[in-house]
Design an enzyme around this catalytic site. Structure first.
Site, PDB file in Angstrom:
ATOM      1  N   ASP A  96       2.677  -9.120   0.480  1.00  0.00           N
ATOM      2  CA  ASP A  96       1.545  -8.194   0.548  1.00  0.00           C
ATOM      3  C   ASP A  96       0.314  -8.991   0.102  1.00  0.00           C
ATOM      4  O   ASP A  96      -0.209  -8.803  -0.992  1.00  0.00           O
ATOM      5  CB  ASP A  96       1.806  -6.978  -0.357  1.00  0.00           C
ATOM      6  CG  ASP A  96       0.853  -5.842  -0.063  1.00  0.00           C
ATOM      7  OD1 ASP A  96      -0.133  -6.070   0.665  1.00  0.00           O
ATOM      8  OD2 ASP A  96       1.090  -4.719  -0.557  1.00  0.00           O
ATOM      9  N   HIS A 112       2.813  -0.415   8.033  1.00  0.00           N
ATOM     10  CA  HIS A 112       2.375   0.983   7.981  1.00  0.00           C
ATOM     11  C   HIS A 112       2.276   1.453   9.436  1.00  0.00           C
ATOM     12  O   HIS A 112       1.932   0.660  10.325  1.00  0.00           O
ATOM     13  CB  HIS A 112       0.962   1.140   7.421  1.00  0.00           C
ATOM     14  CG  HIS A 112       0.745   0.638   6.032  1.00  0.00           C
ATOM     15  ND1 HIS A 112       0.493  -0.668   5.741  1.00  0.00           N
ATOM     16  CD2 HIS A 112       0.677   1.300   4.853  1.00  0.00           C
ATOM     17  CE1 HIS A 112       0.302  -0.809   4.446  1.00  0.00           C
ATOM     18  NE2 HIS A 112       0.408   0.379   3.873  1.00  0.00           N
ATOM     19  N   ASP A 138      -0.802   0.313  11.275  1.00  0.00           N
ATOM     20  CA  ASP A 138      -0.966  -1.124  11.539  1.00  0.00           C
ATOM     21  C   ASP A 138      -0.546  -1.479  12.956  1.00  0.00           C
ATOM     22  O   ASP A 138      -1.089  -2.408  13.548  1.00  0.00           O
ATOM     23  CB  ASP A 138      -0.081  -1.984  10.616  1.00  0.00           C
ATOM     24  CG  ASP A 138      -0.260  -1.690   9.146  1.00  0.00           C
ATOM     25  OD1 ASP A 138      -1.354  -1.251   8.761  1.00  0.00           O
ATOM     26  OD2 ASP A 138       0.707  -1.910   8.385  1.00  0.00           O
ATOM     27  N   ASP A 160       6.619  -6.743  -3.776  1.00  0.00           N
ATOM     28  CA  ASP A 160       5.468  -7.130  -2.968  1.00  0.00           C
ATOM     29  C   ASP A 160       4.878  -8.360  -3.636  1.00  0.00           C
ATOM     30  O   ASP A 160       4.334  -8.284  -4.743  1.00  0.00           O
ATOM     31  CB  ASP A 160       4.425  -5.994  -2.886  1.00  0.00           C
ATOM     32  CG  ASP A 160       4.681  -5.083  -1.689  1.00  0.00           C
ATOM     33  OD1 ASP A 160       5.727  -5.258  -1.034  1.00  0.00           O
ATOM     34  OD2 ASP A 160       3.838  -4.212  -1.419  1.00  0.00           O
TER      35      ASP A 160
HETATM   36  C1  XUL Z   1      -1.935  -1.427  -1.671  1.00  0.00           C
HETATM   37  C2  XUL Z   1      -0.548  -1.798  -1.348  1.00  0.00           C
HETATM   38  C3  XUL Z   1      -0.010  -1.245  -0.072  1.00  0.00           C
HETATM   39  C4  XUL Z   1       1.438  -0.889  -0.141  1.00  0.00           C
HETATM   40  C5  XUL Z   1       1.941  -0.186   1.080  1.00  0.00           C
HETATM   41  O1  XUL Z   1      -2.410  -1.992  -2.836  1.00  0.00           O
HETATM   42  O2  XUL Z   1       0.077  -2.554  -2.038  1.00  0.00           O
HETATM   43  O3  XUL Z   1      -0.250  -2.173   0.928  1.00  0.00           O
HETATM   44  O4  XUL Z   1       2.232  -2.005  -0.351  1.00  0.00           O
HETATM   45  O5  XUL Z   1       1.219   0.937   1.390  1.00  0.00           O
HETATM   46 CO    CO Z   2       1.966  -3.391  -1.886  1.00  0.00          CO
END
Ligand code: XUL
Ligand code: CO
Length: 435
Positions: free
Chosen positions: A337, A99, A102, A294
């Site tokens: 993630d 992001h 970050d 993710d």
């Molecule tokens: C939040 C999430 C985020 C997104 C990117 O739950 O998954 O980190 O992947 O904004």
């Molecule tokens: Co995510």
């Protein structure tokens, strides 16, 4: 300077190794179904969990030991770039995700934030050029700052909408600068707390307006990453607009965004929505919209997004089976993630946690490949739907029947015979593939 001086590059040593800093199952160059493991898996490291998590929770202060803090926020941000690329290199992960907030401090104004982002992405670009590590996706954090309390694109305040647009524009500029292959929208606060004061239709129209402007800007600057929408049912808002894959697809279709958008599906978001991860991946496949993953896992005993590193082979096997059925995940990848637990507070835990996740996905890939090569699910499903291969079933599939002709058939064949699914036997056989 090294942030992990005690740890060499992490190599594959096989399941018998006693070395904590070795892969036991992930062997990047090994071929599975004619393709290198690393090309099936396309692992990415998430900047936010890895570089900015301090281990605090609602009841506890920060605990994570991190050695990259400098005298100023910019010095810390620069140290993080150095440490981050060391982590990616030591793990052999070829992609990363971030992001905007970050990687660089937001400063006191939007202009200062832009300047900081420019300076840090210069460093990131240098590191990318030196190492060959690539940007899987970036995104704009439009949910942490208090201005986004009532949403970003779905806000009730036009100035906030404009601010969000400015962050997305910069995000796309940075994506172009760094050669990002995808660009993610997770609707952090695109949802609502109460319908008593919410115009849901208006808010969703505005989200679509924002997405169309992003597509138009990408075209204008000659940079076309795959846009990805990441569903999540709740947290932080009570009702998130992109509840799950099916809801997100309805949105994408309603606003005619199919040509530009696919889905980024997260395991723990699936379980929060009351689905399995493979369900979400399968739904996406039905729409040719499986974009990226993710990777993480939730805890069945807890009802929130715990973002744990994936360690469950059953789940990764079924997820990788969907990926193989999809013909691969590129230009998407498998982005961790995931965050270390509060009790795993040492620097080295960042490496150990990723090794665990990468090994678990490698095992999932190998098991899924075997399931596919041996036609395990194909045979089960072929048999299950066999009555549609001939006779009246084939006529139904060929659209050669109507309610009258089916009624005529049913009157003559009303002694219907069902066959057992033997589901327990199937599960017992599936277990043989996991060990
Ligand atoms: C939040 C999430 C985020 C997104 C990117 O739950 O998954 O980190 O992947 O904004
Ligand atoms: Co995510």
């Amino acid at each position: 300077m090294s942030y992990f001086p005690e740890v060499e590059k992490i190599n594959y040593e096989g399941p018998e190794t006693k070395n904590m800093f070795a892969f036991r199952h992930y062997n990047a160059e090994e071929e599975v179904m004619g393709k290198k493991m690393k090309d099936h898996l396309r692992f990415a490291i998430a900047y936010w969990h890895t570089m900015t998590q301090d281990g605090s929770d609602p009841f506890g202060d920060p605990i994570n030991q991190r050695t990259w803090f400098g005298k100023t926020p910019m010095e810390t941000a620069k140290n993080r770039v150095e440490a981050f690329f060391e982590i990616c290199q030591k793990l052999g992960a070829e992609y990363f995700c971030f992001h905007d907030v970050d990687i660089a401090p937001q400063g006191d104004s939007l202009q200062e934030f832009y300047d900081n982002l420019d300076e840090i992405t210069d460093l990131i670009k240098e590191k990318m050029d030196q190492t060959g590590i690539k940007l899987l996706w970036n995104t704009a954090n439009m949910f942490s700052h208090p201005r986004f309390t009532n949403g970003a694109a779905s806000t009730n305040n036009a100035d906030v909408f404009a601010y969000a647009a400015a962050q997305i524009k910069k995000g796309l500029d940075l994506s172009k600068k760094l050669g990002g292959e995808n660009y993610v929208f997770w609707g952090g606060r695109e949802g609502y707390e109460s319908l008593l004061n919410t115009n849901m239709g208006f808010e969703q129209d505005n989200i679509a307006r924002m997405f169309k402007m992003a597509i138009a800007y990408g075209e204008k600057i000659g940079h076309k990453p795959q846009f990805l929408l990441e569903p999540k049912p709740k947290e932080p808002t009570k009702h998130q607009y992109d509840f799950d894959a099916a809801t997100a697809m309805a949105f994408i279709q309603k606003y005619g965004l199919e040509g530009d958008f696919k889905l980024n599906l997260e395991a723990n978001h699936a379980t929060l929505a009351g689905h399995t991860f493979e369900h979400e991946l399968n739904v996406a496949r039905q729409y040719d919209a499986l974009g990226s993953m993710d990777a993480n896992q939730g805890d069945v005993l807890l009802g929130w997004d715990t973002d744990e590193f994936p360690t469950n082979i059953f789940d990764t096997t079924l997820a990788m089976y969907e990926v193989l059925e999809n013909g691969g995940i590129a230009p998407g990848g498998i982005n961790f993630d995931a965050k270390v637990r509060r009790s795993s507070f040492e620097m080295e835990d960042l490496l150990l946690a990723h090794i665990a996740g990468m090994d678990t996905y490698a095992r999932g890939l190998k098991a899924a490949a075997k399931l596919k090569e041996e036609h395990f699910f194909d045979d089960i499903k072929e048999k299950r739907y066999a009555t549609f291969n001939e006779g009246i079933g084939k006529k139904i599939v060929d659209n050669e029947v109507n309610l009258e002709s089916l009624t005529e058939y049913a009157l003559a064949h009303d002694d219907v015979q069902l066959e057992s699914s033997h589901l327990e036997y199937i599960k017992n056989c599936l277990n043989d593939y996991l060990v």
